[in-house]
Design a protein around this motif. Structure first.
Motif, PDB file in Angstrom:
ATOM      1  N   GLY A  67       0.824  -1.204   0.000  1.00 25.02           N
ATOM      2  CA  GLY A  67       0.000   0.000   0.000  1.00 25.02           C
ATOM      3  C   GLY A  67       0.854   1.248   0.000  1.00 25.02           C
ATOM      4  O   GLY A  67       2.065   1.197   0.227  1.00 25.02           O
ATOM      5  N   GLN A  68       0.226   2.398  -0.225  1.00 24.70           N
ATOM      6  CA  GLN A  68       0.897   3.703  -0.248  1.00 24.70           C
ATOM      7  C   GLN A  68       1.970   3.792  -1.342  1.00 24.70           C
ATOM      8  O   GLN A  68       2.984   4.457  -1.174  1.00 24.70           O
ATOM      9  CB  GLN A  68       1.518   4.030   1.122  1.00 24.70           C
ATOM     10  N   VAL A  69       1.711   3.116  -2.463  1.00 23.72           N
ATOM     11  CA  VAL A  69       2.671   3.143  -3.568  1.00 23.72           C
ATOM     12  C   VAL A  69       2.544   4.474  -4.303  1.00 23.72           C
ATOM     13  O   VAL A  69       1.430   4.913  -4.620  1.00 23.72           O
ATOM     14  CB  VAL A  69       2.418   1.956  -4.548  1.00 23.72           C
ATOM     15  N   ILE A 119       7.628  -8.621   4.229  1.00 18.78           N
ATOM     16  CA  ILE A 119       6.880  -7.916   5.277  1.00 18.78           C
ATOM     17  C   ILE A 119       7.824  -7.082   6.144  1.00 18.78           C
ATOM     18  O   ILE A 119       7.446  -6.033   6.662  1.00 18.78           O
ATOM     19  CB  ILE A 119       6.040  -8.915   6.110  1.00 18.78           C
ATOM     20  N   LEU A 120       9.066  -7.531   6.252  1.00 20.74           N
ATOM     21  CA  LEU A 120      10.061  -6.770   7.012  1.00 20.74           C
ATOM     22  C   LEU A 120      10.358  -5.422   6.351  1.00 20.74           C
ATOM     23  O   LEU A 120      10.879  -4.513   6.998  1.00 20.74           O
ATOM     24  CB  LEU A 120      11.348  -7.575   7.161  1.00 20.74           C
ATOM     25  N   LEU A 121      10.017  -5.277   5.057  1.00 20.60           N
ATOM     26  CA  LEU A 121      10.244  -4.017   4.343  1.00 20.60           C
ATOM     27  C   LEU A 121       9.118  -2.998   4.594  1.00 20.60           C
ATOM     28  O   LEU A 121       9.139  -1.905   4.034  1.00 20.60           O
ATOM     29  CB  LEU A 121      10.383  -4.278   2.838  1.00 20.60           C
ATOM     30  N   ASP A 122       8.148  -3.355   5.448  1.00 22.93           N
ATOM     31  CA  ASP A 122       7.056  -2.441   5.786  1.00 22.93           C
ATOM     32  C   ASP A 122       7.636  -1.168   6.382  1.00 22.93           C
ATOM     33  O   ASP A 122       8.478  -1.217   7.281  1.00 22.93           O
ATOM     34  CB  ASP A 122       6.105  -3.120   6.784  1.00 22.93           C
ATOM     35  N   GLY A 123       7.202  -0.009   5.871  1.00 23.54           N
ATOM     36  CA  GLY A 123       7.682   1.268   6.397  1.00 23.54           C
ATOM     37  C   GLY A 123       8.891   1.819   5.662  1.00 23.54           C
ATOM     38  O   GLY A 123       9.296   2.946   5.927  1.00 23.54           O
ATOM     39  N   THR A 124       9.470   1.058   4.753  1.00 23.83           N
ATOM     40  CA  THR A 124      10.606   1.587   3.986  1.00 23.83           C
ATOM     41  C   THR A 124      10.068   2.548   2.923  1.00 23.83           C
ATOM     42  O   THR A 124       8.881   2.553   2.609  1.00 23.83           O
ATOM     43  CB  THR A 124      11.428   0.468   3.307  1.00 23.83           C
ATOM     44  N   GLU A 125      10.957   3.365   2.361  1.00 20.82           N
ATOM     45  CA  GLU A 125      10.533   4.359   1.378  1.00 20.82           C
ATOM     46  C   GLU A 125      10.843   3.917  -0.036  1.00 20.82           C
ATOM     47  O   GLU A 125      11.927   3.405  -0.322  1.00 20.82           O
ATOM     48  CB  GLU A 125      11.218   5.700   1.653  1.00 20.82           C
ATOM     49  N   ARG A 127      10.440   5.943  -3.706  1.00 23.16           N
ATOM     50  CA  ARG A 127      10.114   7.221  -4.347  1.00 23.16           C
ATOM     51  C   ARG A 127       9.572   8.227  -3.327  1.00 23.16           C
ATOM     52  O   ARG A 127       8.621   8.961  -3.605  1.00 23.16           O
ATOM     53  CB  ARG A 127       9.114   7.031  -5.475  1.00 23.16           C
ATOM     54  N   GLY A 128      10.145   8.219  -2.119  1.00 21.55           N
ATOM     55  CA  GLY A 128       9.780   9.208  -1.107  1.00 21.55           C
ATOM     56  C   GLY A 128       8.508   8.913  -0.328  1.00 21.55           C
ATOM     57  O   GLY A 128       8.073   9.738   0.463  1.00 21.55           O
ATOM     58  N   ARG A 129       7.897   7.746  -0.530  1.00 26.61           N
ATOM     59  CA  ARG A 129       6.685   7.407   0.231  1.00 26.61           C
ATOM     60  C   ARG A 129       6.923   6.154   1.041  1.00 26.61           C
ATOM     61  O   ARG A 129       7.485   5.177   0.535  1.00 26.61           O
ATOM     62  CB  ARG A 129       5.511   7.169  -0.715  1.00 26.61           C
ATOM     63  N   LYS A 130       6.493   6.173   2.302  1.00 24.62           N
ATOM     64  CA  LYS A 130       6.613   4.982   3.150  1.00 24.62           C
ATOM     65  C   LYS A 130       5.539   3.996   2.745  1.00 24.62           C
ATOM     66  O   LYS A 130       4.352   4.315   2.774  1.00 24.62           O
ATOM     67  CB  LYS A 130       6.454   5.353   4.628  1.00 24.62           C
ATOM     68  N   ILE A 131       5.976   2.803   2.369  1.00 22.97           N
ATOM     69  CA  ILE A 131       5.017   1.794   1.897  1.00 22.97           C
ATOM     70  C   ILE A 131       4.513   0.941   3.054  1.00 22.97           C
ATOM     71  O   ILE A 131       5.174   0.808   4.080  1.00 22.97           O
ATOM     72  CB  ILE A 131       5.644   0.886   0.806  1.00 22.97           C
ATOM     73  N   LYS A 132       3.330   0.403   2.872  1.00 23.17           N
ATOM     74  CA  LYS A 132       2.739  -0.550   3.816  1.00 23.17           C
ATOM     75  C   LYS A 132       2.805  -1.918   3.151  1.00 23.17           C
ATOM     76  O   LYS A 132       2.354  -2.080   2.018  1.00 23.17           O
ATOM     77  CB  LYS A 132       1.268  -0.218   4.092  1.00 23.17           C
ATOM     78  N   VAL A 133       3.363  -2.904   3.841  1.00 23.82           N
ATOM     79  CA  VAL A 133       3.485  -4.249   3.277  1.00 23.82           C
ATOM     80  C   VAL A 133       2.817  -5.241   4.219  1.00 23.82           C
ATOM     81  O   VAL A 133       3.075  -5.230   5.420  1.00 23.82           O
ATOM     82  CB  VAL A 133       4.970  -4.649   3.076  1.00 23.82           C
ATOM     83  N   SER A 134       1.945  -6.070   3.657  1.00 25.35           N
ATOM     84  CA  SER A 134       1.320  -7.132   4.450  1.00 25.35           C
ATOM     85  C   SER A 134       1.116  -8.354   3.554  1.00 25.35           C
ATOM     86  O   SER A 134       1.127  -8.243   2.329  1.00 25.35           O
ATOM     87  CB  SER A 134      -0.013  -6.665   5.040  1.00 25.35           C
ATOM     88  N   ALA A 135       0.918  -9.496   4.174  1.00 28.57           N
ATOM     89  CA  ALA A 135       0.672 -10.717   3.402  1.00 28.57           C
ATOM     90  C   ALA A 135      -0.628 -10.556   2.633  1.00 28.57           C
ATOM     91  O   ALA A 135      -1.585  -9.979   3.148  1.00 28.57           O
ATOM     92  CB  ALA A 135       0.607 -11.925   4.333  1.00 28.57           C
ATOM     93  N   LYS A 136      -0.669 -11.051   1.423  1.00 22.14           N
ATOM     94  CA  LYS A 136      -1.883 -10.961   0.622  1.00 22.14           C
ATOM     95  C   LYS A 136      -2.893 -11.964   1.143  1.00 22.14           C
ATOM     96  O   LYS A 136      -2.575 -13.114   1.378  1.00 22.14           O
ATOM     97  CB  LYS A 136      -1.577 -11.248  -0.840  1.00 22.14           C
ATOM     98  N   ARG A 137      -4.130 -11.517   1.301  1.00 24.37           N
ATOM     99  CA  ARG A 137      -5.163 -12.440   1.729  1.00 24.37           C
ATOM    100  C   ARG A 137      -5.837 -13.022   0.494  1.00 24.37           C
ATOM    101  O   ARG A 137      -5.896 -12.397  -0.549  1.00 24.37           O
ATOM    102  CB  ARG A 137      -6.190 -11.755   2.620  1.00 24.37           C
TER     103      ARG A 137
END
Length: 144
Positions: A67-69, A119-125, A127-137
Protein backbone atom coordinates in the motif's frame (compact mmCIF):
# COMPACT_ATOMS: atom_id res chain seq x y z
CA UNK A 1 -48.23 -20.95 -70.22
CA UNK A 2 -47.43 -24.20 -68.50
CA UNK A 3 -49.54 -27.22 -68.90
CA UNK A 4 -50.56 -29.54 -66.05
CA UNK A 5 -48.12 -32.11 -67.38
CA UNK A 6 -45.31 -30.93 -65.05
CA UNK A 7 -43.15 -29.07 -67.54
CA UNK A 8 -41.02 -27.07 -65.07
CA UNK A 9 -39.33 -23.84 -65.88
CA UNK A 10 -35.52 -24.41 -65.87
CA UNK A 11 -35.12 -21.30 -63.69
CA UNK A 12 -37.43 -22.70 -60.99
CA UNK A 13 -35.62 -26.05 -61.11
CA UNK A 14 -32.27 -24.28 -60.69
CA UNK A 15 -33.62 -22.27 -57.75
CA UNK A 16 -34.95 -25.42 -56.07
CA UNK A 17 -31.55 -27.14 -56.51
CA UNK A 18 -29.80 -24.07 -55.02
CA UNK A 19 -32.28 -24.02 -52.10
CA UNK A 20 -31.60 -27.71 -51.43
CA UNK A 21 -27.80 -27.04 -51.50
CA UNK A 22 -28.23 -24.16 -49.03
CA UNK A 23 -30.33 -26.30 -46.67
CA UNK A 24 -27.69 -29.07 -46.79
CA UNK A 25 -24.93 -26.53 -46.08
CA UNK A 26 -26.89 -25.09 -43.14
CA UNK A 27 -27.40 -28.60 -41.73
CA UNK A 28 -23.68 -29.34 -42.07
CA UNK A 29 -22.73 -26.07 -40.33
CA UNK A 30 -25.20 -26.80 -37.53
CA UNK A 31 -23.57 -30.20 -37.01
CA UNK A 32 -20.07 -28.63 -36.89
CA UNK A 33 -21.31 -25.96 -34.46
CA UNK A 34 -22.65 -28.66 -32.13
CA UNK A 35 -19.28 -30.47 -32.27
CA UNK A 36 -17.47 -27.26 -31.27
CA UNK A 37 -19.96 -26.66 -28.44
CA UNK A 38 -19.44 -30.22 -27.19
CA UNK A 39 -15.65 -29.82 -27.33
CA UNK A 40 -15.82 -26.52 -25.42
CA UNK A 41 -18.12 -28.03 -22.79
CA UNK A 42 -15.72 -30.96 -22.35
CA UNK A 43 -12.81 -28.53 -21.98
CA UNK A 44 -14.70 -26.51 -19.36
CA UNK A 45 -15.56 -29.72 -17.50
CA UNK A 46 -11.84 -30.54 -17.43
CA UNK A 47 -11.19 -27.39 -15.40
CA UNK A 48 -11.64 -28.37 -11.79
CA UNK A 49 -12.82 -25.33 -9.80
CA UNK A 50 -11.23 -26.67 -6.60
CA UNK A 51 -7.93 -27.14 -8.44
CA UNK A 52 -8.10 -23.57 -9.79
CA UNK A 53 -8.87 -22.25 -6.28
CA UNK A 54 -5.94 -24.24 -4.84
CA UNK A 55 -3.56 -22.75 -7.44
CA UNK A 56 -4.82 -19.24 -6.66
CA UNK A 57 -4.48 -19.81 -2.92
CA UNK A 58 -0.93 -21.12 -3.43
CA UNK A 59 -0.02 -18.02 -5.47
CA UNK A 60 -1.58 -15.78 -2.81
CA UNK A 61 0.56 -17.50 -0.17
CA UNK A 62 3.63 -16.33 -2.13
CA UNK A 63 2.36 -12.74 -2.51
CA UNK A 64 2.26 -9.51 -0.53
CA UNK A 65 0.02 -6.45 -0.64
CA UNK A 66 1.89 -3.16 -0.97
CA UNK A 67 0.00 0.00 0.00
CA UNK A 68 0.90 3.70 -0.25
CA UNK A 69 2.67 3.14 -3.57
CA UNK A 70 3.67 6.37 -5.32
CA UNK A 71 1.56 6.92 -8.45
CA UNK A 72 4.70 7.34 -10.58
CA UNK A 73 6.13 3.96 -9.48
CA UNK A 74 6.63 1.32 -12.14
CA UNK A 75 6.54 -2.46 -11.72
CA UNK A 76 10.31 -2.40 -12.21
CA UNK A 77 10.71 0.01 -9.26
CA UNK A 78 8.77 -2.36 -7.01
CA UNK A 79 10.57 -5.44 -8.33
CA UNK A 80 13.92 -3.80 -7.54
CA UNK A 81 12.74 -2.75 -4.08
CA UNK A 82 11.59 -6.28 -3.21
CA UNK A 83 14.50 -8.13 -4.86
CA UNK A 84 16.24 -8.35 -1.47
CA UNK A 85 13.28 -10.32 -0.06
CA UNK A 86 13.36 -13.04 -2.72
CA UNK A 87 12.91 -13.76 -6.40
CA UNK A 88 10.08 -11.55 -7.71
CA UNK A 89 7.81 -13.50 -10.04
CA UNK A 90 5.29 -10.76 -10.88
CA UNK A 91 4.35 -7.22 -9.86
CA UNK A 92 0.77 -6.01 -10.39
CA UNK A 93 -0.04 -2.33 -9.91
CA UNK A 94 -3.80 -1.87 -9.94
CA UNK A 95 -5.39 0.88 -12.06
CA UNK A 96 -8.84 2.43 -12.19
CA UNK A 97 -11.07 2.47 -15.27
CA UNK A 98 -9.26 5.60 -16.53
CA UNK A 99 -5.90 3.78 -16.33
CA UNK A 100 -4.73 5.83 -13.34
CA UNK A 101 -2.78 3.90 -10.67
CA UNK A 102 -4.80 3.24 -7.50
CA UNK A 103 -1.78 3.52 -5.20
CA UNK A 104 -1.38 -0.12 -4.27
CA UNK A 105 0.13 -3.23 -5.78
CA UNK A 106 0.69 -6.94 -5.33
CA UNK A 107 4.11 -8.57 -5.51
CA UNK A 108 4.27 -12.33 -6.14
CA UNK A 109 7.45 -14.24 -5.29
CA UNK A 110 8.73 -17.61 -6.47
CA UNK A 111 9.45 -18.76 -2.91
CA UNK A 112 6.76 -18.77 -0.18
CA UNK A 113 9.32 -17.83 2.51
CA UNK A 114 10.05 -14.55 0.66
CA UNK A 115 6.73 -13.20 1.99
CA UNK A 116 8.15 -13.01 5.53
CA UNK A 117 11.23 -11.14 4.26
CA UNK A 118 9.04 -8.75 2.25
CA UNK A 119 6.88 -7.92 5.28
CA UNK A 120 10.06 -6.77 7.01
CA UNK A 121 10.24 -4.02 4.34
CA UNK A 122 7.06 -2.44 5.79
CA UNK A 123 7.68 1.27 6.40
CA UNK A 124 10.61 1.59 3.99
CA UNK A 125 10.53 4.36 1.38
CA UNK A 126 10.06 3.96 -2.36
CA UNK A 127 10.11 7.22 -4.35
CA UNK A 128 9.78 9.21 -1.11
CA UNK A 129 6.69 7.41 0.23
CA UNK A 130 6.61 4.98 3.15
CA UNK A 131 5.02 1.79 1.90
CA UNK A 132 2.74 -0.55 3.82
CA UNK A 133 3.48 -4.25 3.28
CA UNK A 134 1.32 -7.13 4.45
CA UNK A 135 0.67 -10.72 3.40
CA UNK A 136 -1.88 -10.96 0.62
CA UNK A 137 -5.16 -12.44 1.73
CA UNK A 138 -7.06 -14.87 -0.47
CA UNK A 139 -10.30 -13.33 -1.70
CA UNK A 140 -13.32 -15.36 -0.59
CA UNK A 141 -16.29 -14.89 -2.94
CA UNK A 142 -19.30 -13.40 -1.18
CA UNK A 143 -17.28 -11.87 1.67
CA UNK A 144 -17.14 -8.09 1.92
Amino acid sequence: EQGAGGDEDPEIAAMQRRLKEMEDEAEKLKGEHEKVDDAMAAEEAGKNPEEEAAKKQEADARSVYVGQVDYASTPEDLANAFASAGTVNRVTILHDKFDNPKGFAYVEFLEPDAVHNAILLDGTEIRGRKIKVSAKRTNVPGMK
